[in-house]
Design a protein around this motif. Structure first.
Motif, PDB file in Angstrom:
ATOM      1  N   ILE A  30       0.915  -1.203  -0.103  1.00  0.00           N
ATOM      2  CA  ILE A  30      -0.007  -0.056  -0.048  1.00  0.00           C
ATOM      3  C   ILE A  30       0.837   1.354  -0.026  1.00  0.00           C
ATOM      4  O   ILE A  30       0.787   2.157  -0.873  1.00  0.00           O
ATOM      5  CB  ILE A  30      -0.864   0.037   1.144  1.00  0.00           C
ATOM      6  N   LEU A  33       2.495   1.786  -3.281  1.00  0.00           N
ATOM      7  CA  LEU A  33       1.340   2.677  -4.410  1.00  0.00           C
ATOM      8  C   LEU A  33       1.472   3.976  -3.914  1.00  0.00           C
ATOM      9  O   LEU A  33       1.263   4.805  -4.959  1.00  0.00           O
ATOM     10  CB  LEU A  33       0.188   1.804  -4.309  1.00  0.00           C
ATOM     11  N   VAL A  45      -6.470   1.985  -5.337  1.00  0.00           N
ATOM     12  CA  VAL A  45      -5.959   0.500  -5.266  1.00  0.00           C
ATOM     13  C   VAL A  45      -6.801  -0.728  -6.096  1.00  0.00           C
ATOM     14  O   VAL A  45      -7.940  -0.239  -6.352  1.00  0.00           O
ATOM     15  CB  VAL A  45      -5.599  -0.009  -4.012  1.00  0.00           C
ATOM     16  N   SER A  46      -6.212  -1.467  -6.545  1.00  0.00           N
ATOM     17  CA  SER A  46      -6.903  -2.742  -6.868  1.00  0.00           C
ATOM     18  C   SER A  46      -6.413  -3.847  -6.148  1.00  0.00           C
ATOM     19  O   SER A  46      -5.220  -4.115  -5.764  1.00  0.00           O
ATOM     20  CB  SER A  46      -6.833  -2.839  -8.354  1.00  0.00           C
ATOM     21  N   LYS A  49      -3.448  -5.666  -7.760  1.00  0.00           N
ATOM     22  CA  LYS A  49      -2.341  -5.170  -7.598  1.00  0.00           C
ATOM     23  C   LYS A  49      -1.640  -5.208  -6.278  1.00  0.00           C
ATOM     24  O   LYS A  49      -0.251  -5.324  -6.229  1.00  0.00           O
ATOM     25  CB  LYS A  49      -2.467  -3.573  -7.870  1.00  0.00           C
ATOM     26  N   ILE A  50      -2.566  -5.073  -5.129  1.00  0.00           N
ATOM     27  CA  ILE A  50      -1.751  -5.147  -3.804  1.00  0.00           C
ATOM     28  C   ILE A  50      -1.402  -6.506  -3.547  1.00  0.00           C
ATOM     29  O   ILE A  50      -0.272  -6.802  -3.184  1.00  0.00           O
ATOM     30  CB  ILE A  50      -2.955  -4.891  -2.827  1.00  0.00           C
ATOM     31  N   TYR A  77     -10.609   1.011   4.290  1.00  0.00           N
ATOM     32  CA  TYR A  77     -10.828   0.752   2.846  1.00  0.00           C
ATOM     33  C   TYR A  77     -12.163   1.210   2.315  1.00  0.00           C
ATOM     34  O   TYR A  77     -13.251   0.830   2.864  1.00  0.00           O
ATOM     35  CB  TYR A  77     -10.876  -0.622   3.084  1.00  0.00           C
ATOM     36  N   ARG A  86     -11.081   2.567  -9.432  1.00  0.00           N
ATOM     37  CA  ARG A  86     -10.435   1.665  -8.446  1.00  0.00           C
ATOM     38  C   ARG A  86     -10.874   2.150  -6.967  1.00  0.00           C
ATOM     39  O   ARG A  86     -11.434   3.118  -6.802  1.00  0.00           O
ATOM     40  CB  ARG A  86      -8.978   2.050  -8.595  1.00  0.00           C
ATOM     41  N   GLU A  88     -10.495   2.694  -2.905  1.00  0.00           N
ATOM     42  CA  GLU A  88      -9.355   3.634  -2.287  1.00  0.00           C
ATOM     43  C   GLU A  88      -9.010   3.041  -0.967  1.00  0.00           C
ATOM     44  O   GLU A  88      -9.981   2.451  -0.224  1.00  0.00           O
ATOM     45  CB  GLU A  88      -9.845   5.025  -2.153  1.00  0.00           C
TER      46      GLU A  88
END
Length: 95
Positions: A30, A33, A45-46, A49-50, A77, A86, A88
């Motif tokens: 996190i 990013l 975020v997705s 990706k995390i 979240y 996406r 957040e």
């Protein structure tokens, strides 16, 4: 977010004995990013990706430790159910 601030966040997280390697991996992903997006608080975020950045490969592991980070008050979240937007994450605890 500057690199020195990133290191301060990680140092802050290391002090919490409740956090294990999975929590830290997710938090580092996190923060990474946030650094790339030049954000200090709200990060777009997705889940994929995390998971990729944190090397968490299973959904049950991801969900368990991600939820605990919310319960511990580290993140908030904000899901997006729209395919073009996406989700957040707000960083709540700061060093």
């Amino acid at each position: 977010m500057k690199a020195d601030k990133l290191l301060k966040y990680i140092s802050f997280y290391e002090q919490d004995e409740r956090l294990n390697v999975w929590h830290l991996a997710l938090l580092v992903a996190i923060i990474s990013l946030a650094y790339k997006q030049k954000q200090h608080q709200t990060i777009r975020v997705s889940r994929s990706k995390i998971m990729k950045l944190s090397h968490v490969n299973t959904l049950p592991t991801y969900h368990k430790y991600f939820k605990e980070l919310q319960d511990f008050g580290y993140i908030k979240y904000i899901p997006s159910f729209h395919p073009d937007c996406r989700s957040e994450i707000d960083l709540l605890k700061r060093y």
